[in-house]
Design an enzyme around this catalytic site. Sequence first.
Site, PDB file in Angstrom:
ATOM      1  N   PHE A 151      -1.862   5.530  -4.355  1.00 44.53           N
ATOM      2  CA  PHE A 151      -1.694   4.196  -3.774  1.00 44.53           C
ATOM      3  C   PHE A 151      -0.484   4.108  -2.850  1.00 44.53           C
ATOM      4  O   PHE A 151      -0.414   3.228  -2.003  1.00 44.53           O
ATOM      5  CB  PHE A 151      -1.547   3.147  -4.890  1.00 44.53           C
ATOM      6  CG  PHE A 151      -0.160   3.070  -5.482  1.00 44.53           C
ATOM      7  CD1 PHE A 151       0.820   2.294  -4.870  1.00 44.53           C
ATOM      8  CD2 PHE A 151       0.185   3.798  -6.608  1.00 44.53           C
ATOM      9  CE1 PHE A 151       2.114   2.239  -5.392  1.00 44.53           C
ATOM     10  CE2 PHE A 151       1.468   3.750  -7.140  1.00 44.53           C
ATOM     11  CZ  PHE A 151       2.437   2.972  -6.526  1.00 44.53           C
ATOM     12  N   LYS A 175     -11.483   9.826  -1.025  1.00 46.19           N
ATOM     13  CA  LYS A 175     -11.512   8.853  -2.136  1.00 46.19           C
ATOM     14  C   LYS A 175     -10.085   8.309  -2.239  1.00 46.19           C
ATOM     15  O   LYS A 175      -9.238   8.873  -2.920  1.00 46.19           O
ATOM     16  CB  LYS A 175     -11.931   9.563  -3.423  1.00 46.19           C
ATOM     17  CG  LYS A 175     -12.574   8.674  -4.469  1.00 46.19           C
ATOM     18  CD  LYS A 175     -11.731   7.504  -4.930  1.00 46.19           C
ATOM     19  CE  LYS A 175     -10.604   7.891  -5.855  1.00 46.19           C
ATOM     20  NZ  LYS A 175      -9.641   6.756  -6.081  1.00 46.19           N
ATOM     21  N   GLU A 178      -7.872   2.975  -5.241  1.00 45.94           N
ATOM     22  CA  GLU A 178      -8.600   1.710  -5.324  1.00 45.94           C
ATOM     23  C   GLU A 178      -7.657   0.514  -5.281  1.00 45.94           C
ATOM     24  O   GLU A 178      -8.096  -0.623  -5.155  1.00 45.94           O
ATOM     25  CB  GLU A 178      -9.467   1.681  -6.600  1.00 45.94           C
ATOM     26  CG  GLU A 178      -8.697   1.687  -7.930  1.00 45.94           C
ATOM     27  CD  GLU A 178      -8.231   3.073  -8.392  1.00 45.94           C
ATOM     28  OE1 GLU A 178      -7.956   3.944  -7.546  1.00 45.94           O
ATOM     29  OE2 GLU A 178      -8.106   3.258  -9.626  1.00 45.94           O
ATOM     30  N   SER A 228      -0.367  11.557  -9.506  1.00 47.72           N
ATOM     31  CA  SER A 228       0.581  11.820 -10.591  1.00 47.72           C
ATOM     32  C   SER A 228       0.310  13.196 -11.216  1.00 47.72           C
ATOM     33  O   SER A 228      -0.796  13.738 -11.118  1.00 47.72           O
ATOM     34  CB  SER A 228       0.446  10.724 -11.647  1.00 47.72           C
ATOM     35  OG  SER A 228      -0.881  10.689 -12.115  1.00 47.72           O
ATOM     36  N   CYS A 283       6.964   9.549  -3.404  1.00 48.47           N
ATOM     37  CA  CYS A 283       7.103  10.803  -4.155  1.00 48.47           C
ATOM     38  C   CYS A 283       8.346  11.561  -3.709  1.00 48.47           C
ATOM     39  O   CYS A 283       8.757  12.509  -4.361  1.00 48.47           O
ATOM     40  CB  CYS A 283       5.877  11.670  -3.953  1.00 48.47           C
ATOM     41  SG  CYS A 283       5.664  12.125  -2.247  1.00 48.47           S
ATOM     42  N   GLU A 385       8.944  10.205 -14.751  1.00 48.93           N
ATOM     43  CA  GLU A 385       8.909   9.704 -13.381  1.00 48.93           C
ATOM     44  C   GLU A 385       8.732   8.185 -13.475  1.00 48.93           C
ATOM     45  O   GLU A 385       7.699   7.704 -13.952  1.00 48.93           O
ATOM     46  CB  GLU A 385       7.734  10.305 -12.610  1.00 48.93           C
ATOM     47  CG  GLU A 385       7.698   9.811 -11.175  1.00 48.93           C
ATOM     48  CD  GLU A 385       6.478  10.265 -10.380  1.00 48.93           C
ATOM     49  OE1 GLU A 385       5.395  10.386 -10.952  1.00 48.93           O
ATOM     50  OE2 GLU A 385       6.639  10.476  -9.166  1.00 48.93           O
TER      51      GLU A 385
HETATM   52  P1  NAD Z   1      -2.621   8.451  -9.794  1.00 42.40           P
HETATM   53  O1  NAD Z   1      -2.534   9.853 -10.271  1.00 42.40           O
HETATM   54  O2  NAD Z   1      -2.767   7.372 -10.800  1.00 42.40           O
HETATM   55  O3  NAD Z   1      -3.887   8.282  -8.810  1.00 42.40           O
HETATM   56  C1  NAD Z   1      -4.087   9.150  -7.725  1.00 42.40           C
HETATM   57  C2  NAD Z   1      -5.573   9.182  -7.394  1.00 42.40           C
HETATM   58  O4  NAD Z   1      -6.297   9.719  -8.505  1.00 42.40           O
HETATM   59  C3  NAD Z   1      -6.168   7.824  -7.110  1.00 42.40           C
HETATM   60  O5  NAD Z   1      -7.105   7.965  -6.068  1.00 42.40           O
HETATM   61  C4  NAD Z   1      -6.831   7.441  -8.415  1.00 42.40           C
HETATM   62  O6  NAD Z   1      -7.956   6.617  -8.235  1.00 42.40           O
HETATM   63  C5  NAD Z   1      -7.244   8.773  -8.986  1.00 42.40           C
HETATM   64  N1  NAD Z   1      -7.160   8.819 -10.454  1.00 42.40           N
HETATM   65  C6  NAD Z   1      -6.347   8.092 -11.256  1.00 42.40           C
HETATM   66  N2  NAD Z   1      -6.526   8.451 -12.548  1.00 42.40           N
HETATM   67  C7  NAD Z   1      -7.460   9.420 -12.552  1.00 42.40           C
HETATM   68  C8  NAD Z   1      -8.068  10.204 -13.586  1.00 42.40           C
HETATM   69  N3  NAD Z   1      -7.727  10.053 -14.846  1.00 42.40           N
HETATM   70  N4  NAD Z   1      -8.979  11.126 -13.220  1.00 42.40           N
HETATM   71  C9  NAD Z   1      -9.319  11.289 -11.935  1.00 42.40           C
HETATM   72  N5  NAD Z   1      -8.780  10.585 -10.915  1.00 42.40           N
HETATM   73  C10 NAD Z   1      -7.862   9.663 -11.221  1.00 42.40           C
HETATM   74  O7  NAD Z   1      -1.374   8.204  -8.837  1.00 42.40           O
HETATM   75  P2  NAD Z   1      -0.908   6.833  -8.161  1.00 42.40           P
HETATM   76  O8  NAD Z   1      -0.330   5.950  -9.197  1.00 42.40           O
HETATM   77  O9  NAD Z   1      -1.962   6.319  -7.256  1.00 42.40           O
HETATM   78  O10 NAD Z   1       0.262   7.388  -7.209  1.00 42.40           O
HETATM   79  C11 NAD Z   1       1.570   7.596  -7.639  1.00 42.40           C
HETATM   80  C12 NAD Z   1       1.779   9.037  -8.055  1.00 42.40           C
HETATM   81  O11 NAD Z   1       1.481   9.897  -6.972  1.00 42.40           O
HETATM   82  C13 NAD Z   1       3.231   9.327  -8.410  1.00 42.40           C
HETATM   83  O12 NAD Z   1       3.243  10.179  -9.533  1.00 42.40           O
HETATM   84  C14 NAD Z   1       3.760  10.044  -7.174  1.00 42.40           C
HETATM   85  O13 NAD Z   1       4.855  10.898  -7.398  1.00 42.40           O
HETATM   86  C15 NAD Z   1       2.551  10.808  -6.770  1.00 42.40           C
HETATM   87  N6  NAD Z   1       2.625  11.209  -5.374  1.00 42.40           N
HETATM   88  C16 NAD Z   1       2.876  12.525  -5.116  1.00 42.40           C
HETATM   89  C17 NAD Z   1       2.990  12.950  -3.806  1.00 42.40           C
HETATM   90  C18 NAD Z   1       3.265  14.385  -3.491  1.00 42.40           C
HETATM   91  O14 NAD Z   1       3.188  14.737  -2.335  1.00 42.40           O
HETATM   92  N7  NAD Z   1       3.568  15.239  -4.449  1.00 42.40           N
HETATM   93  C19 NAD Z   1       2.825  12.033  -2.768  1.00 42.40           C
HETATM   94  C20 NAD Z   1       2.555  10.708  -3.069  1.00 42.40           C
HETATM   95  C21 NAD Z   1       2.451  10.306  -4.391  1.00 42.40           C
END
Ligand code: NAD
Length: 500
Positions: A151, A175, A178, A228, A283, A385
């Site tokens: 997000f 994808k 959401e 994450s 991140c 985090e």
């Molecule tokens: P998230 O892991 O909750 O979601 C990321 C994506 O995965 C979304 O599209 C979500 O719909 C999907 N998703 C969520 N839960 C899932 C599951 N159980 N199984 C399959 N798909 C699933 O992350 P978020 O809250 O949207 O974003 C924040 C996180 O992203 C933080 O941990 C941040 O550090 C990380 N991030 C990392 C980078 C990087 O380059 N390393 C960059 C941006 C964000």
Amino acid sequence: MSGRHVTHWIGGKPFAGEPERSGEIYEPASGRLAGTVGLAGRAEVDAAVAAAAAAFPGWRDASLAQRARVLFRFRELVAAHSGELARLISAEHGKVVADAAGEVARGLEVVEFACGIPHLLKGGFSENVSTRVDAYSILQPLGVAAGITPFNFPAMVPMWMFPVAIACGNTFVLKPSEKDPSASVRLAELWAEAGLPDGVFNVVHGDKAAVDALLHHPGVKAVSFVGSTPVARSIYAAAAAKGKRVQALGGAKNHMLVLPDADLDLAADAAVSAGFGSAGERCMAISVVVAVDPVGDELMARIRERVARLKVGPGDHPEAEMGPLVTRAHRDRVASYLDSAVAQGAVLAVDGRDPEVLGGAGGGFWLGPSVLDRVTPAMDAYRDEIFGPVLAVVRAGSYDAAMELISANPYGNGTAIFTNDGGAARRFQNEVEVGMVGVNVPIPVPMAYYSFGGWKDSLFGDSHAHGMEGVHFYTRTKAVTARWLDPSHGGVNLGFPANE
Ligand code: NAD
């Protein structure tokens, strides 16, 4: 945008499907429900992958010049619409509009990199590897690639992926998160306007169900994930088990090391900018400042001074520097770390729980900038985090102790050192166990022509995003050995081919 429903984008047009489920989109600044988004199941994912698979042969065979021209047009269109995209992002994510414009600009840099695809896809050629035999390598696209994005950067992170994938001749299914799905649909419309053939870029909205359908779909050849760490780890394992190429970028805990000889005003500016920009939902945000004795007290004073002046408000307020958090649940989770840290012995130097909000906006997911001092590695606020506007300050007795702390952290996304000692900085860049390092630069996000990626629990897989690693991720190499019109080399020879 009240009551707005965001649909998928498949085969070059909006695709409503028959969504059995939908998700809610909030406006974090007011807390208002702003619309809904269709959550894809298998049927929508199958339709998107089918459209992408059907478009693949034509796009793979489009000349490099044709592909580059579409990319140039897309670049111009995104640049022309960057203000509109920034406002869309700000409304759904909460970050201030200027910051959202910054993420569009950084995403555009990857499009600009991908415009050079004719040069980037040059293979190698060796003449006369054996007598009158030549050898060469060609880089070919994989087919349908999928991108699953978080997000916090609804435009930039997808743009780390799809410009390179598409330039390489792949077709793509995105994808997005959401929580803030609208920017991806606007980008799809701009691709269509740029002349990208239908089906080359598709968007399916959804949650775990959509992701699982993509991971299990035999038509998806490569998966790029950013999100994450727990999800990144599981996606890496699931996609690899299905024989897919996968890169999964995870979470972070980025430390900023401040040595006693550093310019403390510069360090305090950097800590506050990198800690609270986008409300800490980056991140590459600095979440831990490691102050090496004896600068802790002096640095803390300068940080507090600056934090007190930060202006919190809705993303579209002209004076706002920091917006709300993305959801109420996330806001509450972040705030809970202030209690747990204090219970575990930290000092709450700045408490952001009751922030003054510009324009008096109530109801939103507000948490002001907060600073925890004297944090130790045993505390939850250090180990987890937090992903919000909470800056932890750890006091370290020496440079060696500080370096050890940073390298021992399970995350290894970004880190920075602030010092005027070139030798200390050089040792840091050489020894620290982190993938992206800043020297007097707090958020060392690599340029588009380098590659973005952390180490350890911040990345699963071996390819980083964009740059040449992106080109390699989205292509496979074919090595060709060719002999032409050489009758003297005829004849049967059962020996292993050797060079003559
Ligand atoms: P998230 O892991 O909750 O979601 C990321 C994506 O995965 C979304 O599209 C979500 O719909 C999907 N998703 C969520 N839960 C899932 C599951 N159980 N199984 C399959 N798909 C699933 O992350 P978020 O809250 O949207 O974003 C924040 C996180 O992203 C933080 O941990 C941040 O550090 C990380 N991030 C990392 C980078 C990087 O380059 N390393 C960059 C941006 C964000």
